[in-house]
Design an enzyme around this catalytic site. Structure first.
Site, mmCIF file in Angstrom:
data_model
loop_
_atom_site.group_PDB
_atom_site.id
_atom_site.type_symbol
_atom_site.label_atom_id
_atom_site.label_comp_id
_atom_site.label_asym_id
_atom_site.label_seq_id
_atom_site.Cartn_x
_atom_site.Cartn_y
_atom_site.Cartn_z
ATOM 1 N N SER A 195 -2.430 11.587 -0.294
ATOM 2 C CA SER A 195 -3.237 11.469 -1.738
ATOM 3 C C SER A 195 -4.301 12.461 -1.836
ATOM 4 O O SER A 195 -4.956 12.655 -0.970
ATOM 5 C CB SER A 195 -3.372 9.903 -2.329
ATOM 6 O OG SER A 195 -4.013 10.004 -3.222
ATOM 7 N N GLY A 196 -4.412 13.085 -2.903
ATOM 8 C CA GLY A 196 -5.375 14.260 -2.874
ATOM 9 C C GLY A 196 -4.879 15.466 -2.535
ATOM 10 O O GLY A 196 -5.693 16.603 -2.827
ATOM 11 N N THR B 292 0.912 15.154 -7.379
ATOM 12 C CA THR B 292 1.010 15.066 -8.806
ATOM 13 C C THR B 292 1.158 16.269 -9.725
ATOM 14 O O THR B 292 1.812 16.693 -10.725
ATOM 15 C CB THR B 292 0.103 14.133 -9.447
ATOM 16 O OG1 THR B 292 0.081 12.879 -8.582
ATOM 17 C CG2 THR B 292 0.296 13.734 -10.903
ATOM 18 N N ASN C 127 -7.253 6.278 1.821
ATOM 19 C CA ASN C 127 -7.095 7.026 0.435
ATOM 20 C C ASN C 127 -7.228 5.695 -0.653
ATOM 21 O O ASN C 127 -6.774 4.512 -0.682
ATOM 22 C CB ASN C 127 -5.926 7.410 0.197
ATOM 23 C CG ASN C 127 -5.639 8.006 -1.184
ATOM 24 O OD1 ASN C 127 -6.496 8.283 -2.197
ATOM 25 N ND2 ASN C 127 -4.340 8.244 -1.598
ATOM 26 N N SER D 223 -3.472 4.997 -3.165
ATOM 27 C CA SER D 223 -2.494 5.491 -2.279
ATOM 28 C C SER D 223 -1.435 4.987 -2.974
ATOM 29 O O SER D 223 -1.480 3.694 -3.680
ATOM 30 C CB SER D 223 -2.771 5.030 -1.071
ATOM 31 O OG SER D 223 -1.236 5.298 -0.150
ATOM 32 N N SER D 224 -0.305 5.813 -3.210
ATOM 33 C CA SER D 224 0.991 5.249 -3.638
ATOM 34 C C SER D 224 2.004 4.512 -2.823
ATOM 35 O O SER D 224 1.890 4.870 -1.600
ATOM 36 C CB SER D 224 1.860 6.543 -4.244
ATOM 37 O OG SER D 224 2.777 6.226 -5.015
ATOM 38 N N GLY E 215 3.195 9.783 2.445
ATOM 39 C CA GLY E 215 3.263 10.481 3.620
ATOM 40 C C GLY E 215 3.120 9.654 5.257
ATOM 41 O O GLY E 215 2.841 8.289 4.857
ATOM 42 N N GLU F 189 1.549 7.602 8.181
ATOM 43 C CA GLU F 189 0.095 6.975 8.093
ATOM 44 C C GLU F 189 -0.177 6.644 9.417
ATOM 45 O O GLU F 189 0.990 6.046 10.300
ATOM 46 C CB GLU F 189 0.279 5.848 7.168
ATOM 47 C CG GLU F 189 0.315 6.030 5.659
ATOM 48 C CD GLU F 189 0.108 4.643 4.876
ATOM 49 O OE1 GLU F 189 0.219 3.852 5.326
ATOM 50 O OE2 GLU F 189 0.018 4.997 3.609
#
Length: 1547
Positions: free
Chosen positions: A158-159, A163, A209, A212-213, A437, A439
């Site tokens: 994330s980041g 997106t 994060n 986080s998704s 992704g 982890e």
């Protein structure tokens, strides 16, 4: 990996660094396996040989756009290449077909505008710079061409920009597919608008994060058979359900729970919520708030997002009611019941939460309680209900919460898909996968195992794709690759998912046994996988275990694995929620099949996770994959910061380094034969001496070095891992030996130079000493010579002094005698001169007196002669005045005649009106009488009928005998009287009918007389019009005669007496002759001036039939249209068609009429003529005609604002206005108003006409046609030039290949005895010259095309103003195309290409010079961008140039973004020089950041201007006056009597 043989002293290497991850340095010592190196940061490092990697010192300063081009494909090389490109704002880099995207954390709008999408549309992969658009374009083209669905896998933490990358992908696919969504929203917008909703219910805070998704998202863009977007859908996978019930510190649960707790007070009160600390599902972690996030505002934003995606207010309320119910369910606690293995609600607090959960779910409270603490078991004999112990009840509670949340999330996804709109008939799609992704935290639980299991699956899919691409490359080059090992992670996947015996299978087995604990599960893992190399048991832990993933080792804590894996499908839960009174809740739980609705069934989350992952992989396997790896360069989320450790970790987790390992397993280094020879030919110089082809030469070099395992393909050399470093090491040794030889030679040269300098100094000292001795000897000799010279000069002085005294005495005597003789001579001359002056004065006086007498006599004679001439002139002027008076009298008579005819016409009209009124009155009177008679007849009839009825009644009522006779007598008398009245009425009716017939006859006669009178009136009107035209012509003639008389009078007064005799006769004769010609030429139109002339002409008109005026005018118009539809050509540079049209319209007075069709017919003729858009000759012809005609109209027409008088009134008053104007006119202006000038007139003497609406509309239509023809000519030329420019740009790609082929030809053709080493040095420059000469042909084609167009335009006499505009816009188009190609293609941004473009621009400059300024004007200035860019490419010593010099002197027109793009993409393929310095690059980047912050457009591409660059006023000002009178009419209308006015100039 390096080895001892590859790393030598002096090698440049990469060594590990605790701060920078990797740092470069130079080896200065090697001690066994230890390498000592000096790093660039000033440290001395000792490292093991196995952890040292060679550095490519010849790598491009701006990096490479495809990392497969790196000489050393290892971790530090990849990291350095990414860092170098990121520093230059090149955020995209390829690794073969994999795109690596580094988040810049700043706006780069120039990379994503429409111009960039146009450039990547249809371009080959790798042709342009790396970009996300290129990946999307490849996927779209593959889908269209192969008919197979494609997928794009976007991964990264994330980041990292997943997106934003997904957004750009969908934007580009929407650009290609071209389908707009509902209410004006595109598919891309609709998908992105759903992100806030999905993030609120599917994202959570993790250790690394804050957003986080926790699910995978697969966006399907659906296409129809034509490649247009037909729909879209969002598929979600692998939602982390266990997070609803269990979270670790410092993580958080899903965002929606915290948002609801921060909702407005009325909603909190309605749902009975409080702080997150008060709920069990949220207080398992101490983290409740996120830094910089306002939960209340986020809640409102989520509600707005729900409105956008189409979720109604009622549905939103139901959604958050369910979320609140889950929180209340989590606070329900249980205590031990009175029975064994039973449980009850613990306390009143738990009872309150139970009641609130039931209320929010709108279900029965008792039913909810039973569903939580009881289970129904169905046996063949009976149905058994058993209670659960508290621990089992808690498991049941958590299972219910997870089930409800999972169903809620699935409903949201389905609702969003309905809002977007799917296409069930779509056969092709492009999917974009956005998933979490890899982890690895300090504490890793069951969630991390599932996530890393997913990434292992995706990595296997990725590895297979990479290996497949490697196979395709090897097959293409026809090399043997069968023995290459495939780096596979199947053993890790078997360790996790294999049945039976995998970790997930063992976990499911442990969950099914009630007595299982985390310790027993861990011990089972230790026993099962003790020999597995991927499984490691930590030494100091009883429940932890470590798995060796592809991205590294991860240690998992198995403490909560069993609890997080349990997920029962409970029939009681299903029945309870299905029976809810809330339709939303019951809709989340539809009825189950009968076989599953009567018992509870164990379902593990791990197994469900594995099934969903299998479904995802099946979807991906059915598509053609494409990969994008997003990288977050730093954790502070700021631009221009590149953290090496952070990036390395992401590259490992993203599988990029795994892909590199796959490449290293085969042949990671690939070089073309030419590049290999260029770099390593010095290892075997003898190869260049022989006549070998490139492949054989490479083979010789590799054989000499003794390498094994390499492969030679068709065009490339394939080297195994480490072989490139070995070759570089040997190359470094050869270069070292050569350097030592050079040093030895240099030292010898320096020593000999010192010796020669010392010897030269010694010789110099000796020469100085000998010179000093010689000087002393010379001084002595000089003194003796000086003494002799002094004596000689003294003796000469004395002798000269005596001689001088004697000479002066003789001169004085001679001077005195000569002076006396001169004075006597002067006195004699003075006397002679005085006598001559006296004689001259006398003669002058005598001659002057004679001249004065003669002059006086001459003047007297001249005055008498001039008086005689003046009298003759006066008599002629009086005769001309009398003629003018006669014309005026004739005019007066004609006016009286016109007035008399007008009066007669009005009288006849009044008579006709009176007659019609009388006739109408008579008819009305007769009709009234007839009506009255009919009424009387009706009354008589009705009376007779009434009397008959009365008589009949009387007869019936009377006695039969006594009254019979009287009644009969009375009835007979009445009948007779009535019959008499009827006869009288019939006579009156007959009389009225006769009167009506006579009236009708009189009416018919009157009508016939009226018709005859109407005919006479029409004839009178025709004659009146003819008389008016005749009067108008006579008025013009009288005005012209008056003007000429005035001119003659003023000329008679103005001319000198001496010239009157010679000029006046000829002038008067010329004027009279001219007038006679005019009168004779107008004999057909003028009338006789005698009073009887109109009557005789009227009789002639009555006797001879003639066509009406409208028919004759229609015939003339038809003839004109037929004439101009042909190519009439030009006369003296003036278009004949335009001049003829203008003169006809002006003569017919078409501009002054309210209604006419001639303008529409002319426009239709022009429109039909230019239908053939490719015929440049026809377009140029009509461009010339339309511009000329528009110019004439512009200077002739004026809007009819003050035209209040009738035409007759204006024509009557025009005579006196012209006469007074002619009297007031000066001699110079009188000639402009002569008769011939008025009829033929050029543009200079045009009088403006008050135009009506049709004329003004015609002018507007003509303007539109002019702009259309101009645009067609310009666009045709652009199309032709564009194809040639495309050839120029396309040929640059093959420039190096052509150069190499020519070099090989030159090397082959040379004599065999000539050494190849000497040839290869000179062949490159010779080949470069030949290639430049061959490529310049394309520019010459462009020049040839421009010359052809210019020739056609000039042949058709197109105004130079329009030609200049065409040239300017075409050169602007060339500038835009070349400049944009330069910025988008790196192969174009080179030194050789700069020279090539410079040669082409020189050709264009020569064309501008040959075309002259009249036609080219500022066209050369339109190339300012490409000229300055080319000047920057070919300039030398770029690193020495400052930013001020570049922006002010070299490239003042280019923006900072454009300069930055050129500077970073530049590469010198000819001399190997570098671009501008790093300080200049940094300054440019700072300025670009400032521009980005100030919201200034930073697009570096140019726009092509296709507007019309002129107006009618511009054309009018730029064109000179046009004489339309001198244009010869075409033969088609020359002999027609209706166009006589076009021939009057010749007569």
């Amino acid at each position: 990996m390096a080895s001892l043989d590859h790393i030598i002293v002096g090698s440049h290497v990469w060594v590990e660094d605790p701060v920078l991850a990797w740092v470069d340095g130079e080896v200065f010592k090697i001690n066994g396996n230890e390498v000592h190196a000096h790093t660039t940061n000033g440290k001395t490092v000792v490292a093991n040989m196995s952890k040292v990697f060679p550095k490519d010192t010849e790598a491009p300063p701006a990096g490479v756009d495809d990392m497969t081009k790196l000489s050393y494909l290892h971790e530090p090389g990849v990291l350095q290449n990414l860092a170098t490109r990121y520093e230059l704002n090149e955020i995209y880099t390829y690794t073969s077909s994999i795109l690596i995207a580094v988040n810049p954390f700043q706006r780069l709008p120039h990379l994503y505008d429409t111009h960039m999408m146009e450039q990547y549309k249809g371009a080959d992969f790798g042709e342009l710079s790396p970009h996300v658009f290129a990946v999307a374009d490849v996927a779209y083209r593959a889908m269209i061409n192969e008919g197979k669905s494609n997928s794009i896998l976007v991964s990264g933490e994330s980041g990292a920009g997943k997106t934003e990358t997904t957004k750009m992908l969908m934007r580009y696919l929407a650009y290609l597919g071209g389908r707009s969504g509902i209410e004006g929203r595109t598919v891309e917008q609709q998908v992105l608008e759903s992100n806030p909703v999905l993030e609120a219910f599917g994202n959570a805070k993790t250790v690394r994060n804050n957003n986080s998704s926790r699910f995978g998202k697969f966006v399907e863009i659906q296409f129809d058979k034509n490649g247009r977007i037909s729909g879209a859908a969002i598929r979600t996978y692998l939602l982390e359900r266990s997070r609803v019930c269990q979270i670790n510190d410092p993580e958080r649960n899903y965002h929606c729970f915290y948002l609801l707790c921060a909702a407005p007070d009325e909603e909190i009160e309605k749902y009975k919520l409080g702080n997150p600390q008060s709920f069990h599902y949220l207080n398992q972690s101490k983290c409740f708030k996120l830094d910089g996030v306002d939960e209340a505002q986020e809640y409102l934003a989520t509600r707005r997002a729900m409105d956008i995606v189409g979720i109604s207010e009622q549905e939103q309320e139901a959604i958050f009611r369910v979320v609140a119910a889950i929180l209340h369910i989590g606070n329900i606690d249980f205590a031990k019941g009175p029975e064994i293995d039973s449980s009850v609600i613990k306390d009143e607090k738990s009872r309150f939460h139970l009641d609130m959960a039931a209320k929010l779910l709108m279900c029965d409270v008792k039913g909810l309680e039973n569903a939580l603490i009881k289970r129904v078991m169905v046996t063949p004999e009976e149905v058994i209900t058993r209670t659960l112990d508290p621990a089992s009840a808690i498991v049941s509670r958590d299972g219910l919460a997870k089930t409800i949340y999972s169903h809620l999330f699935d409903w949201l996804v389905e609702k969003i898909n309905i809002s977007i709109g799917q296409d069930p008939t779509s056969k092709s799609l492009i999917g974009v996968l956005d998933i979490y992704g890899f982890e690895s935290f300090k504490c890793n639980s069951f969630e991390q195992l599932c996530i890393n299991f997913t990434n292992e699956k995706l990595q296997q899919h990725f590895n297979q794709h990479v290996f497949k691409m490697e196979q395709e490359e090897y097959t293409k080059e026809e090399i043997n690759w069968s023995y290459i090992e495939f780096v596979d992670n199947q053993d890790v996947l078997d360790l996790i998912e294999k049945k039976p015996g995998g970790i997930i299978a063992l976990l499911d087995e442990a969950c099914m046994f009630p007595r299982s604990t985390h310790e027993t599960f861990a011990q089972k893992l230790y026993q099962t996988f003790k020999n597995n190399k991927r499984f490691i048991k930590p030494k100091l832990s009883r429940t932890n275990f470590t798995i060796c993933h592809y991205a590294g080792e991860v240690t998992y804590q198995a403490d909560y694995f069993l609890d997080k894996n349990k997920d029962y499908v409970v029939a009681e839960h299903q029945d309870l929620l299905n029976a809810s009174k809330c339709s939303f809740v019951s809709g989340l739980f539809p009825p189950l099949p009968e076989e599953t609705s009567k018992s509870s069934k164990f379902s593990s989350i791990g197994s469900c996770f594995k099934l969903q992952l299998q479904s995802l992989m099946e979807t991906l396997n059915s598509t053609q994959p494409h990969y994008i790896r997003c990288v977050k360069p730093n954790n502070v989320l700021k631009p221009s910061i590149f953290e090496n450790f952070n990036v390395i970790q992401q590259l490992r987790c993203g599988g990029v380094l795994e892909a590199i390992r796959i490449s290293c397993a085969g042949y990671p280094t690939r070089r073309t034969f030419y590049e290999f020879l260029l770099r390593f030919s010095l290892l075997a110089p003898e190869v260049l001496e022989g006549n070998f082809d490139d492949k054989a030469a490479c083979q010789k070099i590799l054989d000499k070095t003794g390498l094994k395992g390499y492969q030679l393909g068709k065009n490339k050399v394939f080297l195994r891992a480490g072989q490139m470093a070995e070759l570089d090491a040997r190359r470094a040794e050869v270069l070292g030996r050569a350097a030592r030889t050079i040093q030895r030679q240099i030292r010898t040269y320096i020593a000999r130079k010192e010796f020669l300098k010392l010897r030269q100094a010694s010789v110099y000292l000796q020469s100085l000493w000998r010179g000093r001795l010689a000087c002393k000897l010379y001084e002595c000799i000089r003194c003796e010579a000086a003494a002799v010279k002094i004596q000689k000069n003294l003796r000469r002085y004395f002798a000269r002094k005596s001689y001088t005294a004697l000479r002066m005495s003789a001169i004085m005597l001679q001077t005195g005698s000569r002076a006396m003789i001169a004075r006597n001579d002067f006195r004699l001359r003075k006397q002679t001169k005085a006598s001559i002056c006296i004689q001259a004065q006398w003669r002058c006086h005598r001659d002057y007196s004679y001249h004065k007498r003669l002059q006086k006599a001459t003047l007297t004679y001249q005055c008498a002669w001039r008086q005689r001439l003046a009298r003759k002139e006066l008599r002629k002027l009086r005769m001309a005045a009398r003629e003018t008076g006669a014309l005026k009298e004739a005019k007066d008579k004609l006016e009286k005649r016109v007035e008399e005819l007008t009066w007669r016409l009005q009288l006849e009209k009044r008579l006709r009106t009176d007659l019609e009124e009388t006739k109408a009155q008579e008819i009305a009177k007769l009709q009234d009488m007839l009506h009255e008679m009919q009424l009387q007849v009706e009354e008589a009839k009705s009376t007779v009928i009434k009397e008959r009825e009365a008589a009949r009644k009387a007869i019936e009522e009377a006695l039969p005998i006594i009254k019979e006779t009287p009644v009969l007598v009375q009835d007979t008398e009445k009948i007779d009287s009535l019959n008499a009245e009827i006869e009288n009425l019939k006579g009156l009716l007959l009389i009225e009918k006769q009167a009506t017939d006579s009236a009708n006859k009189a009416f018919a006669e009157a009508q016939n007389r009226n018709i005859e009178l109407v005919k006479k009136v029409e004839d009178s009107e025709t004659r009146a019009d003819q008389f008016q035209d005749t009067v108008q012509r006579l008025e013009e003639r009288v005005s012209n005669l008056e003007s000429e008389n005035q001119v003659l009078r003023q000329q008679a007064v103005a001319i000198s007496p001496t010239s009157r005799a010679s000029c006046s006769k000829s002038t008067i004769f010329q004027r009279s002759t001219e007038n006679e010609n005019i009168l004779s030429g107008e004999s057909k139109l003028a009338l006789d001036l005698s009073p009887g002339a109109p009557n005789s002409r009227e009789l002639q008109n009555d006797d001879k039939p003639q066509k009406s005026l409208n028919e004759k005018q229609q015939e003339n118009q038809d003839l004109l249209i037929e004439c101009i539809s042909k190519d009439l050509g030009f006369s003296g540079g003036r278009p004949i068609a335009a001049c003829v049209i203008y003169r006809c319209l002006l003569h017919w007075r078409s501009f002054e009429v309210e209604r006419t069709s001639i303008f529409d017919r002319i426009i239709q003729t022009i429109g039909s003529a230019i239908e053939a858009q490719d015929n440049i000759d026809v377009l140029s012809y009509w461009l010339s005609n339309s511009s000329t005609l528009l110019l004439l109209l512009q200077r002739t027409l004026k809007a009819s604002g003050a035209a209040s008088l009738t035409p007759q009134r204006r024509r009557t008053s025009a005579l006196f206005g012209r006469m007074s104007q002619g009297i007031r006119a000066s001699p110079q202006s009188a000639d402009l108003f002569s008769f011939s000038g008025r009829m033929m007139g050029g543009l200079s003497d045009l009088h403006q006409v008050e135009a009506k609406y049709p004329a003004l509309l015609f002018k507007q239509q003509l303007t539109a046609f002019l702009e259309k023809i101009y645009g067609m000519i310009r666009d045709n030329l652009k199309k032709e030039v564009s194809s040639l420019l495309a050839s120029c740009i396309q040929v640059l790609k093959t420039f190096q290949i052509v150069l190499l082929e020519i070099m090989l030809i030159l090397l082959t053709v040379q004599a065999p005895r000539t050494s190849r080493a000497s040839l290869i040095r000179g062949s490159r420059s010779q080949a470069n010259a030949m290639v430049q000469q061959a490529l310049i042909v394309h520019w010459q084609s462009i020049v040839k095309s421009l010359t052809n167009y210019l020739k056609i335009l000039r042949a058709n006499h197109v105004p130079p103003f329009l030609v200049r505009k065409v040239s300017t816009q075409i050169f602007s188009f060339i500038n835009v195309q070349l400049f944009n190609s330069l910025l988008l293609r790196r192969e174009c941004c080179s030194f050789s290409n700069g020279e090539y473009l410079k040669a082409g621009l020189t050709e264009l400059e020569h064309w501008c010079y040959d075309a002259t300024e009249e036609y080219a004007d500022s066209a050369w200035g339109e190339l300012k961008h490409i000229r300055q860019a080319v000047g920057f490419l070919v300039i030398h010593q770029k690193p020495k140039k400052t930013l001020k010099e570049i922006t002010n002197d070299l490239c003042p027109v280019l923006s900072i973004q454009q300069l930055y793009r050129i500077s970073t993409m530049y590469w010198d393929d000819k001399y190997g020089t570098h671009s501008v310095s790093s300080e200049v690059i940094s300054s440019m980047r700072v300025m670009m950041t400032e521009d980005s912050n100030s919201a200034v457009s930073s697009s570096f591409l140019l726009d092509d201007d296709s507007s019309i660059p002129f107006s009618v006023d511009d054309i009018s000002k730029s064109m000179t006056e046009i004489e339309v009178a001198d244009v010869d009419p075409p033969p088609l209308i020359r002999q027609n009597s209706g166009f006589v006015f076009l021939l009057q100039r010749k007569e």
